[in-house]
Design a protein around this motif. Structure first.
Motif, PDB file in Angstrom:
ATOM      1  N   VAL A 270       7.508  -4.716  -7.842  1.00 42.70           N
ATOM      2  CA  VAL A 270       7.956  -4.794  -6.462  1.00 42.70           C
ATOM      3  C   VAL A 270       6.743  -4.559  -5.559  1.00 42.70           C
ATOM      4  CG1 VAL A 270       9.505  -3.801  -4.731  1.00 42.70           C
ATOM      5  CG2 VAL A 270      10.194  -3.902  -7.138  1.00 42.70           C
ATOM      6  N   PRO A 271       6.521  -5.469  -4.606  1.00 40.01           N
ATOM      7  CA  PRO A 271       5.374  -5.285  -3.731  1.00 40.01           C
ATOM      8  C   PRO A 271       5.593  -4.113  -2.778  1.00 40.01           C
ATOM      9  CG  PRO A 271       6.528  -7.339  -3.196  1.00 40.01           C
ATOM     10  CD  PRO A 271       7.207  -6.736  -4.365  1.00 40.01           C
ATOM     11  N   ALA A 272       4.522  -3.509  -2.319  1.00 38.43           N
ATOM     12  CA  ALA A 272       4.626  -2.372  -1.398  1.00 38.43           C
ATOM     13  C   ALA A 272       5.011  -2.911  -0.007  1.00 38.43           C
ATOM     14  CB  ALA A 272       3.273  -1.682  -1.322  1.00 38.43           C
ATOM     15  N   PRO A 273       5.766  -2.111   0.795  1.00 36.83           N
ATOM     16  CA  PRO A 273       6.175  -2.579   2.123  1.00 36.83           C
ATOM     17  C   PRO A 273       4.941  -2.758   3.027  1.00 36.83           C
ATOM     18  CG  PRO A 273       6.930  -0.334   1.706  1.00 36.83           C
ATOM     19  CD  PRO A 273       6.271  -0.811   0.474  1.00 36.83           C
ATOM     20  N   ALA A 274       4.983  -3.711   3.929  1.00 34.41           N
ATOM     21  CA  ALA A 274       3.866  -3.991   4.817  1.00 34.41           C
ATOM     22  C   ALA A 274       3.778  -2.940   5.891  1.00 34.41           C
ATOM     23  CB  ALA A 274       4.062  -5.374   5.439  1.00 34.41           C
ATOM     24  N   ARG A 275       2.783  -2.542   6.403  1.00 30.76           N
ATOM     25  CA  ARG A 275       2.657  -1.491   7.401  1.00 30.76           C
ATOM     26  C   ARG A 275       2.512  -2.019   8.749  1.00 30.76           C
ATOM     27  NH1 ARG A 275      -1.003   3.310   5.100  1.00 30.76           N
ATOM     28  NH2 ARG A 275      -0.155   3.300   3.098  1.00 30.76           N
TER      29      ARG A 275
END
Length: 113
Positions: A108-113
């Motif tokens: 799962v990709p990390a959430p964008a900031r």
């Protein structure tokens, strides 16, 4: 005997040194100055040709031909070099484990900031 001979030599030397010397002057050197050059001389006649040597043609019996030289010996074949030794066989690696089956991995990709 030694003294009368010495006395005679000394007396002779003194007698000869008392004589009058006459000085003779060398004659003066005569210097000649060259005059103007004269006309050139006539050209000389050409010389005659010298006698020609014999060519050897027309000789009744020609001389023998020289002998042919011998053929040289054939060289020997060189030796075959030695064969190198065979190297040692390397170690065989261990067999890896068989992986587990049936599991699915989801990244799962990390959430964008």
């Amino acid at each position: 005997m030694k003294y009368p001979l010495l006395l005679a030599v000394v007396a002779g030397t003194l007698a000869l040194s008392a004589c009058e010397r006459t000085v003779v002057a060398p004659p003066a050197a005569v210097v000649t100055v060259p005059g103007p050059a004269g006309p050139a001389g006539a050209t000389g006649a050409s010389g005659t040709d010298g006698a020609k040597g014999a060519t050897g043609a027309g000789v009744g019996i020609p001389g023998p031909t020289g002998a042919t030289g011998a053929t040289g010996a054939t060289g020997s074949t060189g030796y075959e070099g030695a064969t190198g030794a065979t190297g040692a066989t390397g170690d065989t690696g261990r067999t890896g484990r068989t992986g587990a089956t049936g599991d699915t991995v989801v990244i799962v990709p990390a959430p964008a900031r």
